[in-house]
Design a protein around this motif. Sequence first.
Motif, PDB file in Angstrom:
ATOM      1  N   MET A  86     -26.274  63.456 -18.097  1.00 20.41           N
ATOM      2  CA  MET A  86     -26.022  62.510 -19.811  1.00 20.41           C
ATOM      3  C   MET A  86     -26.579  62.876 -21.096  1.00 20.41           C
ATOM      4  SD  MET A  86     -28.338  59.526 -17.844  1.00 20.41           S
ATOM      5  CE  MET A  86     -28.742  60.260 -16.273  1.00 20.41           C
ATOM      6  N   PRO A  87     -25.699  62.759 -21.587  1.00 21.34           N
ATOM      7  CA  PRO A  87     -26.533  63.168 -22.931  1.00 21.34           C
ATOM      8  C   PRO A  87     -27.500  62.491 -23.763  1.00 21.34           C
ATOM      9  CG  PRO A  87     -23.998  61.507 -23.690  1.00 21.34           C
ATOM     10  CD  PRO A  87     -24.772  61.866 -21.804  1.00 21.34           C
ATOM     11  N   ALA A  88     -28.020  63.281 -24.317  1.00 23.08           N
ATOM     12  CA  ALA A  88     -29.430  63.554 -25.417  1.00 23.08           C
ATOM     13  C   ALA A  88     -28.781  62.807 -26.623  1.00 23.08           C
ATOM     14  CB  ALA A  88     -30.239  63.842 -24.792  1.00 23.08           C
ATOM     15  N   ASN A  89     -29.811  61.627 -27.002  1.00 25.04           N
ATOM     16  CA  ASN A  89     -29.173  61.478 -28.078  1.00 25.04           C
ATOM     17  C   ASN A  89     -29.654  62.499 -29.651  1.00 25.04           C
ATOM     18  OD1 ASN A  89     -29.551  60.140 -31.353  1.00 25.04           O
ATOM     19  ND2 ASN A  89     -28.647  57.761 -29.789  1.00 25.04           N
ATOM     20  N   ARG A  90     -28.643  63.032 -30.557  1.00 26.68           N
ATOM     21  CA  ARG A  90     -29.466  63.142 -31.318  1.00 26.68           C
ATOM     22  C   ARG A  90     -30.460  62.765 -32.042  1.00 26.68           C
ATOM     23  NH1 ARG A  90     -23.480  63.881 -34.540  1.00 26.68           N
ATOM     24  NH2 ARG A  90     -23.929  61.736 -34.338  1.00 26.68           N
ATOM     25  N   GLY A  91     -31.133  63.506 -31.973  1.00 26.06           N
ATOM     26  CA  GLY A  91     -32.216  63.273 -32.401  1.00 26.06           C
ATOM     27  C   GLY A  91     -33.634  62.706 -31.947  1.00 26.06           C
ATOM     28  N   HIS A  92     -33.043  61.975 -30.657  1.00 20.81           N
ATOM     29  CA  HIS A  92     -34.057  61.474 -30.132  1.00 20.81           C
ATOM     30  C   HIS A  92     -33.861  62.410 -28.774  1.00 20.81           C
ATOM     31  CE1 HIS A  92     -34.940  58.819 -33.453  1.00 20.81           C
ATOM     32  NE2 HIS A  92     -33.038  59.065 -33.473  1.00 20.81           N
ATOM     33  N   GLN A  93     -35.234  62.391 -28.008  1.00 16.00           N
ATOM     34  CA  GLN A  93     -35.183  62.824 -26.466  1.00 16.00           C
ATOM     35  C   GLN A  93     -34.699  61.370 -25.332  1.00 16.00           C
ATOM     36  OE1 GLN A  93     -34.010  66.206 -25.630  1.00 16.00           O
ATOM     37  NE2 GLN A  93     -34.762  66.482 -27.449  1.00 16.00           N
ATOM     38  N   TYR A  94     -33.858  60.477 -26.140  1.00 15.54           N
ATOM     39  CA  TYR A  94     -33.463  59.771 -24.903  1.00 15.54           C
ATOM     40  C   TYR A  94     -32.271  60.349 -24.507  1.00 15.54           C
ATOM     41  CZ  TYR A  94     -33.798  54.618 -24.079  1.00 15.54           C
ATOM     42  OH  TYR A  94     -33.752  53.378 -23.660  1.00 15.54           O
ATOM     43  N   GLU A  95     -32.230  59.412 -23.287  1.00 19.56           N
ATOM     44  CA  GLU A  95     -31.164  59.873 -22.970  1.00 19.56           C
ATOM     45  C   GLU A  95     -30.242  58.330 -22.623  1.00 19.56           C
ATOM     46  OE1 GLU A  95     -29.708  62.805 -20.743  1.00 19.56           O
ATOM     47  OE2 GLU A  95     -30.995  63.289 -21.288  1.00 19.56           O
ATOM     48  N   GLN A  96     -28.511  59.123 -22.293  1.00 20.06           N
ATOM     49  CA  GLN A  96     -28.094  57.508 -22.662  1.00 20.06           C
ATOM     50  C   GLN A  96     -27.653  56.659 -21.467  1.00 20.06           C
ATOM     51  OE1 GLN A  96     -23.502  58.461 -24.070  1.00 20.06           O
ATOM     52  NE2 GLN A  96     -22.868  56.488 -23.554  1.00 20.06           N
ATOM     53  N   PRO A  97     -28.398  55.757 -21.607  1.00 18.24           N
ATOM     54  CA  PRO A  97     -27.668  54.875 -19.646  1.00 18.24           C
ATOM     55  C   PRO A  97     -26.279  54.761 -19.751  1.00 18.24           C
ATOM     56  CG  PRO A  97     -28.258  53.281 -21.840  1.00 18.24           C
ATOM     57  CD  PRO A  97     -28.846  54.476 -22.236  1.00 18.24           C
ATOM     58  N   THR A  98     -25.870  54.608 -18.413  1.00 18.01           N
ATOM     59  CA  THR A  98     -24.468  54.806 -18.197  1.00 18.01           C
ATOM     60  C   THR A  98     -24.089  53.760 -16.700  1.00 18.01           C
ATOM     61  OG1 THR A  98     -25.293  56.285 -15.807  1.00 18.01           O
ATOM     62  CG2 THR A  98     -24.586  56.780 -18.552  1.00 18.01           C
ATOM     63  N   ASP A  99     -23.229  53.632 -16.453  1.00 20.94           N
ATOM     64  CA  ASP A  99     -23.265  52.443 -15.664  1.00 20.94           C
ATOM     65  C   ASP A  99     -24.199  52.895 -14.149  1.00 20.94           C
ATOM     66  OD1 ASP A  99     -20.897  54.015 -15.377  1.00 20.94           O
ATOM     67  OD2 ASP A  99     -20.004  53.387 -14.230  1.00 20.94           O
ATOM     68  N   SER A 100     -24.278  54.703 -14.382  1.00 19.50           N
ATOM     69  CA  SER A 100     -25.145  54.968 -12.869  1.00 19.50           C
ATOM     70  C   SER A 100     -26.082  54.938 -12.814  1.00 19.50           C
ATOM     71  CB  SER A 100     -24.830  56.953 -12.774  1.00 19.50           C
ATOM     72  OG  SER A 100     -23.256  56.554 -12.523  1.00 19.50           O
ATOM     73  N   THR A 101     -26.610  54.870 -13.995  1.00 21.94           N
ATOM     74  CA  THR A 101     -27.985  54.472 -14.376  1.00 21.94           C
ATOM     75  C   THR A 101     -28.287  53.213 -13.822  1.00 21.94           C
ATOM     76  OG1 THR A 101     -28.509  53.957 -16.652  1.00 21.94           O
ATOM     77  CG2 THR A 101     -28.365  56.553 -15.615  1.00 21.94           C
ATOM     78  N   LEU A 102     -27.938  51.826 -14.037  1.00 17.59           N
ATOM     79  CA  LEU A 102     -27.565  50.577 -14.065  1.00 17.59           C
ATOM     80  C   LEU A 102     -28.074  50.048 -12.707  1.00 17.59           C
ATOM     81  CD1 LEU A 102     -27.920  48.006 -14.829  1.00 17.59           C
ATOM     82  CD2 LEU A 102     -25.299  47.459 -15.073  1.00 17.59           C
ATOM     83  N   ILE A 103     -26.874  50.876 -12.126  1.00 15.15           N
ATOM     84  CA  ILE A 103     -26.733  51.083 -10.248  1.00 15.15           C
ATOM     85  C   ILE A 103     -27.859  51.710  -9.976  1.00 15.15           C
ATOM     86  CG2 ILE A 103     -25.863  51.845  -8.161  1.00 15.15           C
ATOM     87  CD1 ILE A 103     -23.078  52.058  -9.886  1.00 15.15           C
ATOM     88  N   ASP A 104     -28.214  52.730 -10.755  1.00 17.78           N
ATOM     89  CA  ASP A 104     -29.810  53.379  -9.891  1.00 17.78           C
ATOM     90  C   ASP A 104     -30.848  52.311  -9.988  1.00 17.78           C
ATOM     91  OD1 ASP A 104     -29.268  55.670  -8.768  1.00 17.78           O
ATOM     92  OD2 ASP A 104     -29.545  56.408 -10.970  1.00 17.78           O
ATOM     93  N   ALA A 105     -30.867  51.550 -10.615  1.00 20.24           N
ATOM     94  CA  ALA A 105     -32.508  50.403 -11.414  1.00 20.24           C
ATOM     95  C   ALA A 105     -31.391  49.143 -10.493  1.00 20.24           C
ATOM     96  CB  ALA A 105     -32.401  50.006 -12.928  1.00 20.24           C
ATOM     97  N   LEU A 106     -30.570  48.865 -10.226  1.00 20.14           N
ATOM     98  CA  LEU A 106     -30.300  47.692  -9.093  1.00 20.14           C
ATOM     99  C   LEU A 106     -30.428  48.122  -8.036  1.00 20.14           C
ATOM    100  CD1 LEU A 106     -27.172  46.162 -10.706  1.00 20.14           C
ATOM    101  CD2 LEU A 106     -29.502  45.539 -10.981  1.00 20.14           C
ATOM    102  N   ALA A 107     -30.676  49.059  -7.216  1.00 21.60           N
ATOM    103  CA  ALA A 107     -30.712  49.428  -6.118  1.00 21.60           C
ATOM    104  C   ALA A 107     -31.653  49.875  -5.775  1.00 21.60           C
ATOM    105  CB  ALA A 107     -29.675  51.041  -6.418  1.00 21.60           C
ATOM    106  N   GLU A 108     -33.061  50.112  -6.585  1.00 22.42           N
ATOM    107  CA  GLU A 108     -34.119  49.542  -6.267  1.00 22.42           C
ATOM    108  C   GLU A 108     -35.130  48.838  -5.605  1.00 22.42           C
ATOM    109  OE1 GLU A 108     -37.061  51.257  -9.098  1.00 22.42           O
ATOM    110  OE2 GLU A 108     -36.022  52.789  -9.443  1.00 22.42           O
ATOM    111  N   VAL A 109     -34.313  47.701  -6.108  1.00 23.81           N
ATOM    112  CA  VAL A 109     -34.080  46.341  -5.640  1.00 23.81           C
ATOM    113  C   VAL A 109     -33.636  45.801  -4.557  1.00 23.81           C
ATOM    114  CG1 VAL A 109     -34.212  43.464  -6.867  1.00 23.81           C
ATOM    115  CG2 VAL A 109     -34.705  45.696  -8.435  1.00 23.81           C
ATOM    116  N   LEU A 110     -31.704  46.237  -4.995  1.00 23.39           N
ATOM    117  CA  LEU A 110     -30.937  45.697  -3.955  1.00 23.39           C
ATOM    118  C   LEU A 110     -30.736  46.643  -2.457  1.00 23.39           C
ATOM    119  CD1 LEU A 110     -28.297  44.358  -6.364  1.00 23.39           C
ATOM    120  CD2 LEU A 110     -30.563  43.202  -4.992  1.00 23.39           C
ATOM    121  N   GLY A 111     -30.749  47.626  -3.088  1.00 20.30           N
ATOM    122  CA  GLY A 111     -30.377  48.763  -2.342  1.00 20.30           C
ATOM    123  C   GLY A 111     -28.943  49.134  -2.660  1.00 20.30           C
ATOM    124  N   GLY A 112     -28.264  50.470  -2.643  1.00 14.91           N
ATOM    125  CA  GLY A 112     -27.254  51.371  -3.379  1.00 14.91           C
ATOM    126  C   GLY A 112     -25.737  50.817  -2.576  1.00 14.91           C
TER     127      GLY A 112
END
Length: 88
Positions: A1-27
């Motif tokens: 995941m690329p970090a935002n230039r000038g900031h240490q903030y990783e770009q959210p992706t559909d994979s990070t969305l899946i990971d977040a939802l998996a914590e609630v719903l399962g993978g």
Amino acid sequence: MPANRGHQYEQPTDSTLIDALAEVLGGDLARALVEITARKARLGRPCSPDDLVRMTELLMEAGDLLRVTARSEKIRAVTYRALHATAG
């Protein structure tokens, strides 16, 4: 995941969305829900931050269980988009 230039903030992706939802719903259910939502919104994959905002808005309409997680991921995508615009 690329970090935002000038900031240490990783770009959210559909994979990070899946990971977040998996914590609630399962993978498996999280992956299926993101795929269905992407198709419904006619979004390609991988998703851009703008696409993720649209997808999370649709997920927030799906009910209370998803609302909190989807809203959190929407905030991540909007924050990344704002930081990216100012880092230009």
